[in-house]
Design a protein around this motif. Structure first.
Motif, PDB file in Angstrom:
ATOM      1  N   LEU A  59       0.828  -1.207   0.000  1.00 51.70           N
ATOM      2  CA  LEU A  59       0.000   0.000   0.000  1.00 51.70           C
ATOM      3  C   LEU A  59       0.863   1.258   0.000  1.00 51.70           C
ATOM      4  O   LEU A  59       0.485   2.283  -0.571  1.00 51.70           O
ATOM      5  N   PHE A 136      -2.724  -6.167  -5.525  1.00 55.19           N
ATOM      6  CA  PHE A 136      -3.330  -4.872  -5.220  1.00 55.19           C
ATOM      7  C   PHE A 136      -3.468  -4.021  -6.480  1.00 55.19           C
ATOM      8  O   PHE A 136      -4.473  -3.352  -6.691  1.00 55.19           O
ATOM      9  N   LEU A 140      -7.300  -3.393  -6.906  1.00 56.60           N
ATOM     10  CA  LEU A 140      -7.704  -2.142  -6.272  1.00 56.60           C
ATOM     11  C   LEU A 140      -8.102  -1.117  -7.334  1.00 56.60           C
ATOM     12  O   LEU A 140      -7.478  -1.053  -8.393  1.00 56.60           O
ATOM     13  N   ARG A 143      -8.315   4.957  -7.630  1.00 52.55           N
ATOM     14  CA  ARG A 143      -8.342   5.811  -6.447  1.00 52.55           C
ATOM     15  C   ARG A 143      -9.225   5.148  -5.402  1.00 52.55           C
ATOM     16  O   ARG A 143     -10.418   5.454  -5.290  1.00 52.55           O
ATOM     17  N   PRO A 144      -8.651   4.226  -4.611  1.00 50.00           N
ATOM     18  CA  PRO A 144      -9.460   3.469  -3.649  1.00 50.00           C
ATOM     19  C   PRO A 144     -10.016   4.359  -2.545  1.00 50.00           C
ATOM     20  O   PRO A 144      -9.394   5.335  -2.139  1.00 50.00           O
ATOM     21  N   ASP A 145     -11.195   3.981  -2.083  1.00 50.72           N
ATOM     22  CA  ASP A 145     -11.816   4.689  -0.974  1.00 50.72           C
ATOM     23  C   ASP A 145     -10.952   4.544   0.277  1.00 50.72           C
ATOM     24  O   ASP A 145     -10.309   3.518   0.491  1.00 50.72           O
ATOM     25  N   GLN A 146     -10.954   5.572   1.117  1.00 52.44           N
ATOM     26  CA  GLN A 146     -10.128   5.549   2.319  1.00 52.44           C
ATOM     27  C   GLN A 146     -10.494   4.386   3.236  1.00 52.44           C
ATOM     28  O   GLN A 146      -9.630   3.758   3.843  1.00 52.44           O
ATOM     29  N   VAL A 149      -8.824   1.224   2.054  1.00 50.63           N
ATOM     30  CA  VAL A 149      -7.405   1.183   2.414  1.00 50.63           C
ATOM     31  C   VAL A 149      -7.231   0.843   3.888  1.00 50.63           C
ATOM     32  O   VAL A 149      -6.305   0.111   4.271  1.00 50.63           O
ATOM     33  N   LEU A 152      -8.206  -3.046   4.388  1.00 55.14           N
ATOM     34  CA  LEU A 152      -7.434  -4.050   3.655  1.00 55.14           C
ATOM     35  C   LEU A 152      -6.363  -4.747   4.502  1.00 55.14           C
ATOM     36  O   LEU A 152      -6.261  -5.976   4.469  1.00 55.14           O
TER      37      LEU A 152
END
Length: 209
Positions: A59, A136, A140, A143-146, A149, A152
């Motif tokens: 990440l 990932f 993923l 722009r993954p949602d917070q 993240v 995960l």
């Protein structure tokens, strides 16, 4: 793809990788059979922690550095391979020891060492970091949602620790334990040879690349 669907897809991909036989599987099953279910479950927690480390590295984008800087990748490969070879040597020597001697030391310090050994075994192969980064990157969103993240790493820990906890529970059961004890020495020597082979392959790849 929804957040839950993304988490499920990543968890499934990681579970398939975790279920593949390797040093981690050998270590957890061996501890569960030779020492206790508690030791096997502690090793499972160590494996989960190692997976958590890889998830955080991926990440953070640090896993990409391993692929970009060849010398770092080679160094980690050689170090991880040597660690597996040293573990194989200890397992080979221990195969001729009485089983009671291997089963001693269920004090917390011993369990802490079990946890540490499992964690080091999990992170000894830098290729796993690249696998995490690849999974990932493939699954993923751009722009993954917070919240995704944040969730995960916990999902990764549960997948890794959960799988190896299952391995510990299965191999600490009476029937597999009796079967192992009946042929302990050759099985330990075979496991040591497999570990040594995996470690030497890492070292050779690190030297050649």
């Amino acid at each position: 793809m929804t957040m839950l669907a993304t988490l499920f897809a990543i968890a499934t991909a990681l579970l398939v990788g975790a279920a593949s036989p390797g040093p981690s599987f050998l270590l957890v099953s061996h501890l569960a059979m030779t020492r206790s279910r508690k030791a096997g479950l502690m090793a499972a927690l160590g494996m989960g922690t190692g997976g958590l480390v890889f998830a955080l590295l991926a990440l953070a984008g640090l896993a990409t550095l391993i692929t970009q800087f060849g010398w770092l990748h080679r160094l980690l490969q050689i170090a991880g391979g040597l660690y597996l070879v040293s573990m194989a040597w200890r397992l080979w020597r221990g195969a001729s020891q009485p089983i009671e001697q291997q089963m001693q030391g269920e004090m917390p310090a011993s369990l802490a060492r079990t946890y540490g050994t499992a964690c080091l075994t999990q992170i000894s192969n830098p290729k796993t970091a690249i696998v995490y980064a690849s999974i990932f990157a493939a699954l993923l969103p751009f722009r993954p949602d917070q919240m995704l993240v944040l969730l995960l790493p916990g999902v990764v820990f549960l997948v890794e620790a959960g799988w190896y906890a299952l391995v510990a529970l299965v191999f600490s059961a009476p029937m597999p334990r009796r079967a192992y004890l009946a042929a302990r020495k050759p099985l330990d020597r075979l496991a040591a040879l497999v570990l040594a082979g995996l470690g030497l392959r890492l070292v050779i790849e690190g030297v050649r690349t």
